[in-house]
Write a protein that holds these residues in place. Sequence first.
Motif, short mmCIF file in Angstrom:
data_model
loop_
_atom_site.label_atom_id
_atom_site.label_comp_id
_atom_site.label_asym_id
_atom_site.label_seq_id
_atom_site.Cartn_x
_atom_site.Cartn_y
_atom_site.Cartn_z
N LEU A 94 0.84 -1.19 0.00
CA LEU A 94 0.00 0.00 0.00
C LEU A 94 0.88 1.25 0.00
O LEU A 94 2.02 1.22 0.46
CB LEU A 94 -0.92 0.00 1.23
N PHE A 95 0.33 2.34 -0.51
CA PHE A 95 1.05 3.61 -0.54
C PHE A 95 0.75 4.38 0.75
O PHE A 95 -0.36 4.87 0.94
CB PHE A 95 0.64 4.42 -1.76
N ASP A 96 1.75 4.51 1.60
CA ASP A 96 1.54 5.16 2.89
C ASP A 96 1.17 6.63 2.76
O ASP A 96 0.54 7.20 3.66
CB ASP A 96 2.80 5.04 3.76
N SER A 97 1.55 7.26 1.66
CA SER A 97 1.27 8.69 1.48
C SER A 97 -0.15 8.95 1.01
O SER A 97 -0.59 10.11 0.97
CB SER A 97 2.26 9.28 0.47
N LEU A 98 -0.89 7.90 0.65
CA LEU A 98 -2.24 8.06 0.13
C LEU A 98 -3.27 7.54 1.13
O LEU A 98 -3.00 6.53 1.81
CB LEU A 98 -2.41 7.31 -1.19
N PRO A 99 -4.43 8.17 1.21
CA PRO A 99 -5.49 7.61 2.06
C PRO A 99 -5.99 6.29 1.50
O PRO A 99 -5.75 5.95 0.34
CB PRO A 99 -6.57 8.69 2.02
N VAL A 100 -6.69 5.56 2.32
CA VAL A 100 -7.17 4.23 1.94
C VAL A 100 -7.97 4.28 0.64
O VAL A 100 -7.78 3.43 -0.24
CB VAL A 100 -8.00 3.62 3.08
N TRP A 101 -8.85 5.25 0.49
CA TRP A 101 -9.72 5.26 -0.69
C TRP A 101 -8.91 5.44 -1.97
O TRP A 101 -9.24 4.85 -3.00
CB TRP A 101 -10.81 6.32 -0.59
N ARG A 102 -7.82 6.19 -1.91
CA ARG A 102 -6.98 6.34 -3.10
C ARG A 102 -6.17 5.07 -3.36
O ARG A 102 -5.89 4.73 -4.52
CB ARG A 102 -6.05 7.55 -2.95
N ASN A 103 -5.78 4.37 -2.32
CA ASN A 103 -5.11 3.09 -2.50
C ASN A 103 -6.02 2.10 -3.21
O ASN A 103 -5.61 1.42 -4.15
CB ASN A 103 -4.67 2.53 -1.15
N LEU A 139 -8.26 7.25 6.26
CA LEU A 139 -7.10 6.90 7.08
C LEU A 139 -5.91 6.55 6.19
O LEU A 139 -6.07 6.18 5.04
CB LEU A 139 -7.43 5.71 7.98
N ARG A 140 -4.72 6.68 6.74
CA ARG A 140 -3.51 6.23 6.07
C ARG A 140 -3.26 4.77 6.44
O ARG A 140 -3.64 4.33 7.52
CB ARG A 140 -2.30 7.08 6.49
N PRO A 141 -2.63 3.99 5.55
CA PRO A 141 -2.35 2.58 5.87
C PRO A 141 -1.63 2.40 7.21
O PRO A 141 -1.87 1.41 7.91
CB PRO A 141 -1.48 2.14 4.70
N SER A 142 -0.76 3.33 7.57
CA SER A 142 -0.01 3.21 8.82
C SER A 142 -0.91 3.28 10.05
O SER A 142 -0.50 2.90 11.15
CB SER A 142 1.05 4.31 8.91
#
Length: 252
Positions: A94-103, A139-142
């Motif tokens: 997952l891309f940590d810089s992107l919110p969940v919906w964008r991932n 939310l962010r993946p982290s």
Amino acid sequence: MSAVPKIELDGLSKAFGANRVLDGVSLAIAPGESLTVIGQSGSGKSVMLKCILGLIRPDAGSIRIDGEDITRLSERDMARVRAKFGMLFQGGALFDSLPVWRNVTFALTRGRNRSAARMKAIAEENLEKVGLGRQVLNLRPSELSGGMQKRVALARAIAPRPEIIFFDEPTTGLDPIRADVINDLITSLVEDLGATAVTITHDMASARKIAHRVAMLYQGEIIWCGPRDQLYESGNPYVDQFVQGRADGPIR
């Protein structure tokens, strides 16, 4: 059932210098079938997967997707074939810089002009399929647990409605209960999509639950392939040792 396999490998070989990783691998996977590939680390599972994805060119043999040999396709034509694929990476990726919906909607944004509201709606729909809701959209993946991250990655894999889904060690890093939840999700989602699935795993519980058939790679060759119910009764000493996790036996 279609007479044309969804995926067909014929005599697939790949070496890196003197190290022959794949040595004449042949497999046919029917549309809608779920195949799990097991084997020791270094047996060629990941290289085989990368060849099917078009990330590595084999030295010999063919890879057919819906009857089309993809081994000599241009990158542009390979992109057309890859549009049929979904992928769940081992670490989620997952891309940590992107919110969940964008991932979740990442693969849907290229070359398409869709509003953020529409993308969020698509993300929410797919998150609900994996047991998550709108509360994680921003939310962010982290900020998520390992199990939730895996679910988000699974939602991303199914969002484009792929014809073929690849799962690379889908339960790695999860405790047995959360791993079983992911296995159940994979089974139901693949069935709902009518997709063909290829899973690489060391998890025997996962292999038995997800697969219709199981194939074992050993020293670059498929040494056994059969129904999941026969996995523990293969009659092959290499398979028996591997699935039982024994140190004593022909595998060293």
